[in-house]
Design a protein around this motif. Structure first.
Motif, short mmCIF file in Angstrom:
data_model
loop_
_atom_site.label_atom_id
_atom_site.label_comp_id
_atom_site.label_asym_id
_atom_site.label_seq_id
_atom_site.Cartn_x
_atom_site.Cartn_y
_atom_site.Cartn_z
N ALA A 158 -3.79 -7.40 4.83
CA ALA A 158 -3.39 -6.17 4.16
C ALA A 158 -2.59 -6.47 2.90
CB ALA A 158 -2.59 -5.29 5.11
N PHE A 160 -4.11 1.44 8.40
CA PHE A 160 -3.85 2.87 8.47
C PHE A 160 -3.42 3.24 9.89
CE2 PHE A 160 -5.40 7.23 9.25
CZ PHE A 160 -4.65 7.89 8.30
N VAL A 166 -11.10 -1.03 6.95
CA VAL A 166 -9.83 -0.42 7.34
C VAL A 166 -9.61 -0.64 8.82
CG1 VAL A 166 -8.53 1.75 7.58
CG2 VAL A 166 -9.94 1.37 5.55
N GLU A 207 -5.08 7.27 1.61
CA GLU A 207 -4.08 6.21 1.77
C GLU A 207 -4.68 4.83 1.48
OE1 GLU A 207 -1.18 6.83 4.83
OE2 GLU A 207 -1.30 4.74 5.47
N CYS A 208 -5.94 4.63 1.79
CA CYS A 208 -6.57 3.31 1.66
C CYS A 208 -7.58 3.26 0.52
CB CYS A 208 -7.26 2.93 2.98
SG CYS A 208 -6.16 2.85 4.40
N GLY A 212 0.80 -1.21 0.00
CA GLY A 212 0.00 0.00 0.00
C GLY A 212 0.83 1.26 0.00
N GLY A 260 -7.47 -2.36 4.56
CA GLY A 260 -6.48 -1.30 4.63
C GLY A 260 -5.92 -1.20 6.04
#
Length: 479
Positions: free
Chosen positions: A275, A283, A249, A182-183, A111, A281
């Motif tokens: 992940a 985070f 997430v 970010e995700c 990621g 995700g």
């Protein structure tokens, strides 16, 4: 101390104007009443609220935010600039053990990792100086905007903020915005995402009530939040669930320092696999801890690395960072001259603070001016070649605050300023009318802030753990 005079403060024109307004009108009511009535705020801060906000002029806000984003970029570039691209080498240099290093290096392959952090700063009367840069998702501060809103219930402040066109940013909104960016690859497009706010079982036993508030507040930003500990996650079909609810997430609240226990690492393993397979995700990624580390600040400050940065980068480093060095047998003094570290530390005890690179919340810190010479020598000698840094003392300038008794008191502030993902053009503060919540978004990467304040000029750490009071931040007023 309490006085009745109103001297011009060294930094904030707005603060001076606000205190003059209070002195002229002698308002009734109490400025912290609404904050004390908030269950969420009292859970976080008991009743330790400042009787007025801190103010950031627009120019100084913009300058420090730009500097912090530059510093973030420099920290992220350290593997390439100093270690030939090796994240493992950086992890070893900042003191992570092999288990932590393996987990972090592995997470770094999956990621994205976008800017998110809280800078802890003192203002020395000439500018902001960076003490620590906490780069992680476990930042606290999600109630910051609630403090602003509670303080605006005090009519004199509401009128002042409106008249000067002042604003604030919602820190939780900045976090959510960064999480979305970010995700993005794993977020649903047809429903609100389900986000689990997760800590270790040991930590959750202490901070669980506050994380449940955090999870509930996510609904204000179109997110379904669930708070739990790492051991409550289940993985049917390889995707994490909590109480049968599939998770999109995991908002990580555990830190690198929590990953030294093999049992915790075993609980983390299926989450990392999920992940890696794009089933959830994470985070923020575990390697965020590498860059939000006191040791990496020492690398930016180190005389030996100055040829790795261009003139603009060096100007930012010199403007923002106090002298910071790893505790090694030899180092360089602030003028760049080679010195023996122990002898230098003994000669400058009153101006130095010793910090572990990995711990947070002021844990393990020794301020040289708070201990006698013999204890200081023992502390520094035992830190040589270990995960510790020495940092030059920053003396915060006093800022007068109203004391709600017709006078004021001098306080010393630790500013917690947040940064998050920026828009491509970096412009997040367009022109327009209005006051209060900043209607212009987060495009320049500023995520709001709060202050912790102490009446003790010699406090080694101005923080909640050492009895500080907390206040909100408004910005603007000079454009």
């Amino acid at each position: 101390m309490t006085t009745t005079s109103l001297p011009q403060p060294p930094r904030s024109r707005l603060g001076h104007a606000y205190r003059e307004q209070l002195a002229r009108h002698a308002p009734g009511g109490h400025p912290t009443a609404a904050a004390r009535e908030s269950a969420a705020l009292t859970l976080a801060y008991q009743d330790r609220f400042l009787s007025g906000p801190a103010f950031l002029g627009e120019a100084e806000r913009s300058t420090v935010v730009d500097d912090l984003h530059t510093a973030y970029g420099l920290l992220r570039s350290l593997p390439e600039r100093v270690f030939g691209g090796s994240i493992t080498a950086l992890a070893a240099a900042v003191g992570l053990d092999p288990l932590q290093s393996a987990l972090i290096t592995r997470s770094a392959r999956t990621g994205a990792l976008l800017p998110l952090g809280r800078a802890d700063l003192y203002h020395d009367g000439t500018g902001f100086r960076l003490l620590e840069f906490n780069i992680t998702s476990a930042l606290g501060g999600f109630e910051n905007a609630d403090i602003n809103r509670a303080m605006l219930a005090y009519p004199p402040l509401e009128e002042f903020v409106r008249r000067h066109g002042l604003r604030y940013r919602d820190t939780l909104g900045c976090m959510v915005r960064t999480m979305y960016a970010e995700c993005a690859s794993v977020l649903p497009t047809d429903r609100p995402p389900v986000v689990a706010v997760v800590d270790t079982a040991e930590n959750f036993a202490v901070v669980g009530p506050r994380l449940r508030v955090f999870a509930a507040k996510l609904a204000d930003h179109g997110v379904e939040g669930i708070a739990c500990d790492l051991g409550e996650l289940r993985y049917p079909g390889g995707r994490p669930t909590v109480s049968g609810r599939a998770v999109d997430v995991v908002f990580r609240y555990f830190l690198a320092e929590d990953l030294t226990d093999p049992a915790t690492a075993a609980l983390l393993e299926p989450l990392l696999v999920a992940a890696e397979r794009g089933r959830v995700g994470l985070f923020s990624r575990l390697d965020a801890e590498l860059y939000g580390n006191k040791g990496t600040l020492a690398m930016l400050s180190d005389e030996r690395h100055r040829d790795l940065f261009d003139a603009a980068e060096l100007a930012c480093i010199d403007r923002l960072l106090p002298w910071t060095r790893y505790v090694r047998p030899r180092t360089t003094d602030p003028g760049g001259a080679p010195v023996g570290t122990l002898s230098y530390a003994l000669a400058h005890r009153q101006e130095l603070i010793l910090k572990p690179t990995l711990l947070h919340g002021g844990n393990g810190i020794t301020a040289g001016w708070e201990v006698d010479p013999a204890e200081w020598e023992r502390k520094v000698a035992s830190a040589v070649d270990g995960p510790f840094v020495l940092q030059r003392r920053v003396r915060p300038a006093a800022e007068p605050f109203p004391d709600h008794a017709g006078g004021e008191r001098e306080l010393f502030l630790n500013w917690g300023l947040y940064v998050g993902v920026r828009d491509a053009d970096g412009d997040g503060d367009g022109d327009g009318d209005g006051y209060g919540a900043d209607e212009y978004g987060y495009g320049d990467g500023y995520g709001g802030g709060f202050v912790r304040a102490s009446p003790d000029a010699a406090a080694g750490v101005v923080g909640m753990g050492t009895g500080a009071s907390v206040g909100c931040v408004f910005h603007g007023g000079d454009r």
